[in-house]
Design a protein around this motif. Structure first.
Motif, mmCIF file in Angstrom:
data_model
loop_
_atom_site.group_PDB
_atom_site.id
_atom_site.type_symbol
_atom_site.label_atom_id
_atom_site.label_comp_id
_atom_site.label_asym_id
_atom_site.label_seq_id
_atom_site.Cartn_x
_atom_site.Cartn_y
_atom_site.Cartn_z
ATOM 1 N N ASP A 107 0.841 -1.195 0.000
ATOM 2 C CA ASP A 107 0.000 0.000 0.000
ATOM 3 C C ASP A 107 0.879 1.248 0.000
ATOM 4 N N GLU A 108 0.234 2.418 0.030
ATOM 5 C CA GLU A 108 0.990 3.673 -0.046
ATOM 6 C C GLU A 108 1.928 3.877 1.143
ATOM 7 N N ASP A 109 1.664 3.190 2.272
ATOM 8 C CA ASP A 109 2.533 3.277 3.441
ATOM 9 C C ASP A 109 3.605 2.191 3.448
ATOM 10 N N GLY A 110 3.654 1.371 2.400
ATOM 11 C CA GLY A 110 4.668 0.326 2.302
ATOM 12 C C GLY A 110 4.290 -0.982 2.973
ATOM 13 N N ARG A 111 3.067 -1.070 3.535
ATOM 14 C CA ARG A 111 2.651 -2.315 4.189
ATOM 15 C C ARG A 111 2.331 -3.381 3.136
ATOM 16 N N ALA A 112 2.672 -4.630 3.452
ATOM 17 C CA ALA A 112 2.429 -5.743 2.535
ATOM 18 C C ALA A 112 0.942 -6.069 2.488
#
Length: 195
Positions: free
Chosen positions: A70-75
């Motif tokens: 996602d945009e926050d880098g979460r998988a």
């Protein structure tokens, strides 16, 4: 009954066999735009769902364990839904909904406390009546069993889907052992012991 392509059926059948219901990894030949198209179709029909994790693992086509970030880098992982299980004739266990969040993305290796050839006893599940899986079991328990061609004619499945159901839904999920023998005039006949 939901109409599925062979690829969609394979993806859902594999996910149904995973204890965590993870759709990934996708079949080896499914990459790039083709993977996006197939996954998009399954997502839009509600047969699979995205699950955001707290992990920062990067999506990697080579490992094929994280769908995207996602945009926050979460998988973001993919999991089969109860509707997806129903589409392939598998009865979800009570309280067996797809996870809404996970602490970490799956690794490419099994956890240290789980051997690669996990030999835990399968969880007993029962198929819903009136499903293709119930028809398959009925045919295999009938006197004389059934051939792959007979099962294909009765269910509309492809031969590889029938064989996958033997190993996945019947053996892994229901704990049923399918046996076979060559019968003159019929070819290979598959059967299950009667209750």
């Amino acid at each position: 009954m939901t109409k599925l392509s062979d690829t969609q059926t394979i993806i859902l059948s594999r996910a149904a066999q995973n204890e965590d219901r993870n759709v990934l990894p996708l079949p080896g030949s499914l990459r790039g735009g083709a993977a996006t198209k197939v996954v998009g179709a399954l997502l839009s029909r509600g047969l699979i769902a995205e699950t955001i994790t707290d992990s920062r693992a990067k999506a990697d086509a080579a490992l094929n364990r994280v769908w995207r970030n996602d945009e926050d880098g979460r998988a973001i992982l993919l999991h089969i839904t109860d509707a997806g299980l129903a589409a392939i004739g598998v009865e979800p266990e009570s309280g067996d909904s797809a996870p809404t969040g996970a602490d970490e993305a799956p690794s490419a290796e099994p956890p240290l406390d789980t051997p690669a050839g996990d030999d835990r006893a399968p969880k007993a599940r029962t198929p819903r009546t009136g499903t293709k899986q119930a028809k398959l079991i009925e045919m295999l328990r009938a006197d004389g069993g059934a051939t792959i061609d007979e099962i294909v004619a009765a269910t509309g499945w492809q031969p590889h889907t029938v064989r996958g159901a033997f190993a996945g839904a019947l053996k892994k999920k229901l704990g049923l052992e399918v046996t076979s023998e060559k019968v003159e005039g019929r070819g290979r006949v598959y059967s299950l012991p009667s209750d």
